[in-house]
Every structure is written in structure tokens, then in C-alpha cells.
Design an enzyme around this catalytic site. Structure first.
Site, short mmCIF file in Angstrom:
data_model
loop_
_atom_site.label_atom_id
_atom_site.label_comp_id
_atom_site.label_asym_id
_atom_site.label_seq_id
_atom_site.Cartn_x
_atom_site.Cartn_y
_atom_site.Cartn_z
N PRO A 97 0.80 -1.22 0.00
CG PRO A 97 -0.09 -1.06 2.15
CD PRO A 97 0.60 -2.01 1.22
CG ASN A 98 -0.27 4.33 1.32
OD1 ASN A 98 -1.25 4.82 0.77
ND2 ASN A 98 -0.30 3.85 2.54
NE ARG B 79 3.24 7.35 2.31
CZ ARG B 79 3.62 6.19 2.82
NH1 ARG B 79 4.12 5.25 2.04
NH2 ARG B 79 3.48 5.95 4.10
CE1 TYR C 62 8.48 5.22 3.09
CE2 TYR C 62 7.15 7.22 3.16
CZ TYR C 62 7.50 5.99 3.69
OH TYR C 62 6.87 5.53 4.81
CG ASN D 192 8.46 -1.92 0.06
OD1 ASN D 192 7.84 -1.92 1.12
ND2 ASN D 192 9.07 -0.84 -0.41
CB ALA E 90 1.60 0.10 6.35
CG HIS F 163 5.32 -2.44 10.05
ND1 HIS F 163 6.66 -2.77 10.19
CD2 HIS F 163 5.27 -1.48 9.10
CE1 HIS F 163 7.38 -2.02 9.37
NE2 HIS F 163 6.56 -1.23 8.70
CG ASP G 268 -0.67 -17.19 8.20
OD1 ASP G 268 0.35 -17.32 8.93
OD2 ASP G 268 -1.82 -17.06 8.66
CD GLU H 190 10.62 -7.27 5.41
OE1 GLU H 190 9.71 -6.56 5.86
OE2 GLU H 190 11.26 -8.08 6.12
CG HIS I 67 11.00 -2.15 4.51
ND1 HIS I 67 9.63 -2.00 4.47
CD2 HIS I 67 11.24 -3.36 5.08
CE1 HIS I 67 9.07 -3.08 5.00
NE2 HIS I 67 10.02 -3.92 5.37
CG LEU I 68 11.47 2.63 -0.94
CD1 LEU I 68 10.25 3.44 -1.34
CD2 LEU I 68 12.51 2.62 -2.03
CB SER I 69 12.47 4.56 5.20
OG SER I 69 11.48 3.72 5.76
NE ARG J 219 9.80 6.10 8.67
CZ ARG J 219 8.83 5.86 7.82
NH1 ARG J 219 8.96 4.93 6.89
NH2 ARG J 219 7.72 6.55 7.88
NE ARG K 167 6.54 4.11 9.82
CZ ARG K 167 5.53 4.07 8.96
NH1 ARG K 167 5.35 3.02 8.20
NH2 ARG K 167 4.70 5.10 8.86
#
Length: 152
Positions: A13-14, A21, A26, A77, A80, A83, A90, A101, A103-105, A110, A114
Site C-alpha cells: 500500500p501507498n 509521498r 521515500y 516491499n 505498512a 508490520h 501465512d 524483503e 524497504h526504502l527507509s 523510524r 515499524r
């Protein structure tokens, strides 16, 4: 000619809002920019990639379930959902494919909520904090995990 290994690249998402954003967190690249870089890197590594994004948890779960038999690994990625989503955890466990996995940040610099990722518990590795370059690092890691022809 041999079929190239295939990697499902999932974005949660996002991530469709990248570039606008919170660019101070990001970066200014769009998801389309990241996909183009991933396609270029995949070609160099001898990989096919299937690059997707959804804001819907169930759609991500369905794509993960469909990956078995179609892809050799998953780069994810989950945004959210990393978390919060036991359903994504599953599904990743059920398909029994190598998972990396990204993540950009740096999620550990953070907010405390997170700092824990359900995805990390099934991932072979986690790359975070390098912005869009993290996807390139993750693809290189996946190529090594599955012995892709272009892996170093």
C-alpha cells in the site's frame, strides 16, 4: 534456450504514491522509475520479473499464493502491511519460495511500531534504508539465492 528464473516483485500500500509521498523519507523516484531500474537489473542478472503493486491485502495474498509454480522467488516491499499482516506472513510461509524483503527507509530509525516486520520472519534477508537502490540490492541477493545465470 533455457527459461530464465522468474521473480515476483510485490509492492504494498501507498507505494503507488512514490515521488510525491514524503519525498524526504521515500525519495523522489516514482514506482515506475523503480520498476524500470528493476527491469534493467533483472536483464543483467538473467532474471524475468513480474512487478506489481496493490493497496489491497487480499490481492497481495492471492498473488503470493499464485507464485508457487510460476516464480522462483519473491521480492517484497509490503509497506505498512509488513508490520500488521499475518495473512501475508501465512501466504509467504505457504508457498515455500525464497523471500527477500526490501524497504526504502530504514524501518529501525523510524517509529517504534515499524521496528517489527512479520515478513522478516520468513525472509531470507532484509534490505532497508537505501532508498530505491535497495531493490537493486535485493534483486542481486535473489539472483544468488536461486543461482540465476547472471549472478556474481
Amino acid at each position: 534456450m533455457a527459461i530464465q528464473p522468474s521473480v515476483l516483485v510485490l509492492n504494498g500500500p501507498n507505494l503507488n504514491l512514490l515521488g510525491t509521498r514524503e519525498p524526504h523519507i521515500y525519495g523522489s523516484e516514482t514506482l515506475d522509475d523503480i520498476e524500470a531500474s528493476c527491469q534493467e537489473t533483472a536483464a543483467r542478472l538473467g532474471l524475468d520479473i513480474d512487478f506489481r503493486q496493490s493497496n489491497h491485502e487480499g490481492e497481495l495474498v492471492t498473488w503470493i499464493q499464485e507464485a508457487r509454480g510460476e516464480h522462483d522467488a519473491i521480492l517484497i516491499n509490503a509497506g505498512a502491511y509488513s508490520h500488521t499482516s499475518i495473512a501475508i506472513l501465512d501466504a509467504l510461509q505457504a508457498v515455500d519460495l525464497p523471500v527477500v524483503e526490501v524497504h526504502l527507509s530504514n524501518i529501525f530509525r523510524r517509529e517504534p511500531f515499524r521496528h517489527h516486520s512479520h515478513v522478516s520472519t520468513v525472509a531470507r534477508g532484509v534490505i532497508c534504508g537505501f532508498g530505491s537502490h535497495g531493490y537493486i540490492l535485493a534483486l542481486e541477493a535473489v539472483a544468488r539465492l536461486i543461482d540465476a545465470p547472471g549472478a556474481a
